[in-house]
Each structure stands twice: as C-alpha cells, then as structure tokens.
Design an enzyme around this catalytic site. Structure first.
Site, short mmCIF file in Angstrom:
data_model
loop_
_atom_site.label_atom_id
_atom_site.label_comp_id
_atom_site.label_asym_id
_atom_site.label_seq_id
_atom_site.Cartn_x
_atom_site.Cartn_y
_atom_site.Cartn_z
N HIS A 24 94.38 83.79 4.79
CA HIS A 24 94.15 83.74 3.34
C HIS A 24 93.06 82.74 2.97
O HIS A 24 92.98 81.64 3.54
CB HIS A 24 95.46 83.40 2.61
CG HIS A 24 96.41 84.56 2.56
ND1 HIS A 24 97.76 84.42 2.34
CD2 HIS A 24 96.19 85.90 2.71
CE1 HIS A 24 98.33 85.63 2.35
NE2 HIS A 24 97.40 86.53 2.59
N HIS A 35 96.65 81.01 8.96
CA HIS A 35 96.55 82.43 8.61
C HIS A 35 95.28 82.66 7.82
O HIS A 35 94.58 81.72 7.46
CB HIS A 35 97.80 82.92 7.87
CG HIS A 35 98.02 82.33 6.51
ND1 HIS A 35 98.28 81.00 6.31
CD2 HIS A 35 98.01 82.90 5.28
CE1 HIS A 35 98.44 80.77 5.02
NE2 HIS A 35 98.27 81.91 4.37
N HIS A 84 101.54 74.31 0.57
CA HIS A 84 101.50 74.20 -0.89
C HIS A 84 102.54 73.22 -1.42
O HIS A 84 103.59 73.02 -0.81
CB HIS A 84 101.79 75.56 -1.55
CG HIS A 84 100.70 76.57 -1.37
ND1 HIS A 84 99.67 76.72 -2.26
CD2 HIS A 84 100.50 77.48 -0.38
CE1 HIS A 84 98.86 77.69 -1.84
NE2 HIS A 84 99.35 78.17 -0.70
N HIS A 125 104.67 86.22 6.14
CA HIS A 125 103.75 86.04 5.01
C HIS A 125 102.49 86.87 5.28
O HIS A 125 102.03 87.63 4.43
CB HIS A 125 103.44 84.56 4.87
CG HIS A 125 102.45 84.22 3.80
ND1 HIS A 125 102.72 84.37 2.47
CD2 HIS A 125 101.18 83.74 3.88
CE1 HIS A 125 101.66 83.99 1.76
NE2 HIS A 125 100.71 83.60 2.60
N ASP A 161 92.55 80.70 0.57
CA ASP A 161 92.87 79.32 0.16
C ASP A 161 93.27 78.44 1.36
O ASP A 161 93.53 77.25 1.20
CB ASP A 161 93.96 79.29 -0.93
CG ASP A 161 95.28 79.88 -0.49
OD1 ASP A 161 95.27 80.87 0.28
OD2 ASP A 161 96.34 79.37 -0.90
N HIS A 162 93.27 79.01 2.55
CA HIS A 162 93.53 78.24 3.78
C HIS A 162 92.31 78.18 4.70
O HIS A 162 92.22 77.28 5.53
CB HIS A 162 94.73 78.84 4.54
CG HIS A 162 96.01 78.69 3.79
ND1 HIS A 162 96.99 77.79 4.15
CD2 HIS A 162 96.45 79.29 2.65
CE1 HIS A 162 97.98 77.86 3.27
NE2 HIS A 162 97.68 78.75 2.35
N ASP A 176 101.95 78.91 5.18
CA ASP A 176 102.72 79.54 4.11
C ASP A 176 103.95 80.28 4.64
O ASP A 176 104.40 81.26 4.06
CB ASP A 176 101.84 80.53 3.32
CG ASP A 176 100.80 79.82 2.48
OD1 ASP A 176 100.81 78.58 2.42
OD2 ASP A 176 99.97 80.52 1.87
ZN LIG Z 1 98.86 82.49 2.30
#
Ligand SMILES: [Zn+2]
Length: 270
Positions: free
Chosen positions: A66, A64, A177, A122, A68-69, A139
C-alpha cells in the site's frame, strides 16, 4: 556484544507520516548512528530525522504494497543507496530484495536481525518482521484491532493473527497506524465487561490528548484487550453470536462476524 545478537536492545522512534501512519526508525546495537526504517510512506520525515540527528540509513523494510507504507521508499533508496526489503509476492517497484515467511533479514552494520513472518489477510502477500523482542506488523495487527480484509480472507487473517499471538507476550508491537482509541471504543462495545479494555482506553485517551503515541503495545496487552485475538473467549463469542443472530461454531466464524461488525462500527459520541 555480538552485533547481530537477537536479544540485543534496539531503539525505536516513531516518525509520523500523513495523518496517522507511523514510519518506524530503528537504531541497532551495532553502529549507533546506523538505522533502518519500516514502511516509509513518505520520504521527507525520514530525511529530516536522519539529517537532524546525523544518522545513517542502512536499509528499508516494507510490510506490504500500500502506498501509505511504500510511497517514500524509491526516493530514500536512490538518495542513500540502500536495499529495499519487501514481500516476495507483492508488486512493489522499489523492492530490491524479496523475502517470505521463514527468511532471516540480517543487517550487519546496525546489528539487526529479523525473522520474516507471512501474515496475509489485509493484503495477499503481507509480511511482518520479528526480532530483538519487537514485532513490526504493518497493517495486520493494530493495537486493539486488526487491518481490513482488502485482499485476503477472514480465515487467512485469523491464522496470521494467531501466528503473531504465539510470539512471547513481552514482544513489543509496532503497527502501521495510530488507531488505538477508536479500536478500544469498538473493543468496549464487543466486551463491555472487560476491565483491561477500560483501563487501556483511559490511558490511551491521556496519551493522545497530549499528542503522544499509544504504541508500542505488547502482545500480552493485545491478548487481554484485542477482540480479534480473543475470538475463542466466551464473552466475545457470545457478543458476536448476538450480533449475527445465530450460534457461531468456530473461532474463524466469530472472527468473521467481529471483523464485519468493526467495518460498520460508529463510536457513540460521549
Ligand atoms: Zn495497508
């Protein structure tokens, strides 16, 4: 061994990014120095690992959009000239191949083959990769928990989790995570009598106190402990109904209450 044999063993290593993200580095049964990475939020841990171990990168998989990915994807793609495979309906500048549920991702050199699953909730276009007895679910599903509903609805997330829970119980779960211990404290609040939750919390505490990851989990374990996969269980339904102060008719209603409960849950200091 056929290089894209779906059941052929893979070797998966977690690379820590930021404070609690995992980038998954997968080595396939084909070229033993060939790898792909899932959700590289940062480039540095990937570059260091490839350099240290003399590995080659063949592709980047993204679940996805985001940061942090995906944050390290552009730098890695430029450095190693590899494709960036990600969800078709999300805005990801580094993506070079768009995939959606039902697509197959075939990576000949490391000998890897994954099926793409749509898992909105998410984010609206979130996807997961399933193959070789492993699930890379970003996530959507966490061990003993699930992602927050940033873009999708509770109904969408509930359906996505049901789709994942229908995969074989032995499937190894690689999520984005390290939230397991906190999630298990919440799971224990929802189901105080669940002995599988208590046993897993003890094990997870030991792993984390020595700095080891709790992942991968398995779907079988998740079905036993994860309140978000257990909304049809009487104990979870009753607990959610007490929380809501009313009877809950459907598993989606139970899921909605449990998700909202988790959003504000503070674990008791022990
Ligand atoms: Zn995420």
């Amino acid at each position: 061994m056929h290089p894209t044999n779906k059941t052929a063993a893979i070797d998966v290593t977690p690379l820590l990014a930021f404070s609690d993200n995992y980038i998954w580095l997968i080595r396939g049964p084909g070229d033993c120095a060939g790898t792909v990475v899932v959700d590289p939020g940062e480039a540095r841990p990937v570059i260091e690992t490839l350099d240290t171990h003399g590995l080659r990168l063949h592709a980047i998989l993204l679940t996805h959009h985001h940061h942090d990915h995906v944050g390290g994807a552009a730098e890695l793609a430029a450095r190693y000239a590899v494709p960036v495979i990600g969800p078709a309906t999300e805005d990801i500048a580094a993506r070079t191949r768009a995939v959606t549920g039902g697509d197959t991702v075939l990576l000949e050199e490391p000998g890897l083959r994954f099926t793409v699953l749509d898992t909105p909730g998410h984010t609206r276009g979130h996807i997961a990769f399933h193959g070789h007895g492993a699930l890379f679910c970003g996530d959507t599903l966490f061990s003993a928990g699930c992602g927050r509903l940033f873009e999708g609805t509770a109904g969408q997330m509930h359906d996505s989790l049901e789709r994942l829970a229908a995969l074989p119980g032995s499937t190894k779960v690689y999520c984005g995570h390290e939230y397991t211990v906190d999630n298990l404290h919440f799971a224990r609040a929802v189901e105080p009598e669940n002995t599988a939750v208590r046993a897993y919390l003890e094990r997870a505490d030991i792993l984390r106190s020595s700095g080891r990851p709790t992942l991968p989990s398995s779907l079988e374990l998740e079905i036993a402990v994860n309140p978000f996969l257990r909304c049809g269980q009487p104990a979870v339904r009753e607990s959610a109904a007490r929380r809501a102060g009313r009877a809950l008719a459907t598993t989606v209603e139970v899921f909605t209450v449990v998700r909202q409960w988790k959003d504000t849950f503070k674990r008791a200091l022990t």
